[in-house]
Every structure is written in structure tokens, then in C-alpha cells.
Write a protein that holds these residues in place. Structure first.
Motif, PDB file in Angstrom:
ATOM      1  N   TRP A 130      38.170  25.995  33.253  1.00  9.73           N
ATOM      2  CA  TRP A 130      37.027  26.901  33.141  1.00  9.73           C
ATOM      3  C   TRP A 130      35.931  26.308  32.263  1.00  9.73           C
ATOM      4  O   TRP A 130      34.747  26.479  32.548  1.00  9.73           O
ATOM      5  N   LYS A 131      36.313  25.610  31.202  1.00  6.50           N
ATOM      6  CA  LYS A 131      35.329  25.054  30.257  1.00  6.50           C
ATOM      7  C   LYS A 131      34.434  23.997  30.885  1.00  6.50           C
ATOM      8  O   LYS A 131      33.327  23.778  30.416  1.00  6.50           O
ATOM      9  N   GLN A 132      34.870  23.352  31.926  1.00  2.75           N
ATOM     10  CA  GLN A 132      34.045  22.319  32.550  1.00  2.75           C
ATOM     11  C   GLN A 132      33.136  22.877  33.652  1.00  2.75           C
ATOM     12  O   GLN A 132      32.325  22.137  34.197  1.00  2.75           O
ATOM     13  N   LYS A 133      33.227  24.160  33.934  1.00  2.00           N
ATOM     14  CA  LYS A 133      32.420  24.756  34.991  1.00  2.00           C
ATOM     15  C   LYS A 133      31.028  25.118  34.475  1.00  2.00           C
ATOM     16  O   LYS A 133      30.858  25.506  33.322  1.00  2.00           O
ATOM     17  N   LYS A 134      30.053  25.000  35.361  1.00  2.00           N
ATOM     18  CA  LYS A 134      28.671  25.318  34.992  1.00  2.00           C
ATOM     19  C   LYS A 134      28.477  26.823  34.793  1.00  2.00           C
ATOM     20  O   LYS A 134      27.687  27.247  33.951  1.00  2.00           O
ATOM     21  N   ASP A 135      29.189  27.639  35.573  1.00  2.00           N
ATOM     22  CA  ASP A 135      29.068  29.094  35.463  1.00  2.00           C
ATOM     23  C   ASP A 135      30.229  29.662  34.664  1.00  2.00           C
ATOM     24  O   ASP A 135      31.345  29.141  34.705  1.00  2.00           O
ATOM     25  N   ASN A 136      29.947  30.735  33.948  1.00  2.00           N
ATOM     26  CA  ASN A 136      30.952  31.385  33.111  1.00  2.00           C
ATOM     27  C   ASN A 136      32.087  31.944  33.980  1.00  2.00           C
ATOM     28  O   ASN A 136      31.846  32.411  35.095  1.00  2.00           O
ATOM     29  N   THR A 137      33.289  31.893  33.465  1.00  3.58           N
ATOM     30  CA  THR A 137      34.439  32.458  34.158  1.00  3.58           C
ATOM     31  C   THR A 137      34.906  33.696  33.416  1.00  3.58           C
ATOM     32  O   THR A 137      35.141  33.654  32.209  1.00  3.58           O
ATOM     33  N   PHE A 138      35.013  34.782  34.143  1.00  2.00           N
ATOM     34  CA  PHE A 138      35.514  36.042  33.612  1.00  2.00           C
ATOM     35  C   PHE A 138      36.945  36.233  34.082  1.00  2.00           C
ATOM     36  O   PHE A 138      37.291  35.836  35.200  1.00  2.00           O
ATOM     37  N   ILE A 139      37.743  36.857  33.251  1.00  2.00           N
ATOM     38  CA  ILE A 139      39.068  37.285  33.692  1.00  2.00           C
ATOM     39  C   ILE A 139      38.982  38.783  33.956  1.00  2.00           C
ATOM     40  O   ILE A 139      38.385  39.527  33.177  1.00  2.00           O
ATOM     41  N   PHE A 140      39.518  39.182  35.085  1.00  2.00           N
ATOM     42  CA  PHE A 140      39.556  40.589  35.468  1.00  2.00           C
ATOM     43  C   PHE A 140      41.019  40.996  35.564  1.00  2.00           C
ATOM     44  O   PHE A 140      41.786  40.381  36.307  1.00  2.00           O
ATOM     45  N   LEU A 141      41.401  42.009  34.804  1.00  2.00           N
ATOM     46  CA  LEU A 141      42.743  42.559  34.881  1.00  2.00           C
ATOM     47  C   LEU A 141      42.635  43.895  35.600  1.00  2.00           C
ATOM     48  O   LEU A 141      41.976  44.814  35.117  1.00  2.00           O
ATOM     49  N   VAL A 142      43.248  43.972  36.767  1.00  2.00           N
ATOM     50  CA  VAL A 142      43.142  45.159  37.602  1.00  2.00           C
ATOM     51  C   VAL A 142      44.410  45.991  37.459  1.00  2.00           C
ATOM     52  O   VAL A 142      45.503  45.520  37.792  1.00  2.00           O
TER      53      VAL A 142
END
Length: 167
Positions: A93-105
Motif C-alpha cells: 500500500w505504501k508504494q501506491k500513488k493513491d491512498n488505500t483504505f481498509i473497509f471492515l464490513v
């Protein structure tokens, strides 16, 4: 006869229900595209926020996790949920240009909780750990009854864009 057939495990069923609910809820506010599961390395969806019926420049990645409430780890004050993520996934995730969210459903309550884990971990050294614990505030939720995304959600995207160039 059933011994010769594949079995849908409880975890798989919960995961499938969670992904369907997340997609249903997020499509009210975003273009929300599922990643082919054969390509899943820790990102399940890619989203673009929609405002006034138009796509914006606010893009994000989404990792979906599901629970049926039985396995939810809440702190004593019941203000946040703890969820363990592999360090390898965080590094991806840290190397991605866009932010990564975690969703707990929560598939039983049909509530989607979210967090921006990279913000929580930005000053942490977890290089010697196999996994890290993410804290998901229960105030960060979206349901099918929500009228809009929280301003905090969009802020996390903007904040990540601002810090990405400094890494």
C-alpha cells in the motif's frame, strides 16, 4: 457425494457478502471497480469519488474485510475495532500513488467501517513484524442509509496526495 464437491467455507461466504455490501454502499458516492480476484495483492477495489454527478480527481484503493460480528475485536471503550494486517500488505500500500483504505464490513448489521491505515502507521517502524494492528474508529462508518461520504474520508485522500510527493 458431498465429499467430492468443493466447499464454501464460512469465511468465504462472509467475504463474498462483505464485498457485495461494500460495493453496494460505495457506488452511491463513487465509481467503484472491483479488482480481479486473481490479481488481489491487498487491494480489492479502486474508487473515484463522484461530486455533482461528475468524477473528481479523488481516487483511492480499497481493501475489504468482512465480519459477522462474532469475530470483531473492539477496545474496552467500544470506540474502535482492531484488525491485523500483514506487513507485506502495508508495504504494498505504501508504494501506491493513491491512498488505500481498509473497509471492515459487518455483514449482519450491514455497516461499513473504514480507516486510512497508512496515516496511523506513518511514523512506526514495523520492519521486524509479520503483521500490524490497525485501529478502525467506529465513528467512521457508512451504511446504505448514509447520504454522503464523511468529509474526513476525502480529507484522508487529499492528505495522502500531499505527503506522497515527500516520500
Amino acid at each position: 457425494m458431498n465429499n467430492k464437491l468443493p466447499k464454501l467455507t464460512k469465511n468465504q461466504a462472509v467475504g463474498n457478502r462483505a464485498a457485495s455490501k461494500l460495493k453496494e454502499v460505495m457506488q452511491k458516492f463513487c465509481i467503484f471497480q472491483e479488482i480481479d480476484t486473481s490479481q488481489d495483492l491487498g487491494i480489492d477495489f479502486i474508487g473515484t469519488i463522484i461530486e455533482n454527478e461528475h468524477p473528481t480527481t479523488y481516487n483511492f484503493n480499497a481493501q475489504c474485510k468482512g465480519t459477522d460480528s462474532d469475530g470483531i475485536n473492539m477496545n474496552l471503550a467500544k470506540t474502535e475495532i482492531s484488525y491485523s494486517i500483514k506487513t507485506k500488505t502495508i508495504n504494498y500500500w505504501k508504494q501506491k500513488k493513491d491512498n488505500t483504505f481498509i473497509f471492515l464490513v459487518d455483514v449482519n448489521k450491514e455497516i461499513v467501517y473504514w480507516a486510512a491505515p497508512l496515516r496511523e502507521l506513518e511514523n512506526c517502524d514495523f520492519s521486524k513484524q509479520e503483521s500490524v494492528t490497525i485501529h478502525i474508529p467506529i465513528e467512521n462508518y457508512i451504511s446504505s442509509k448514509s447520504d454522503s461520504l464523511s468529509p474526513d474520508f476525502k480529507f484522508e485522500i487529499i492528505r495522502y496526495y500531499a505527503s506522497f510527493g515527500s516520500n
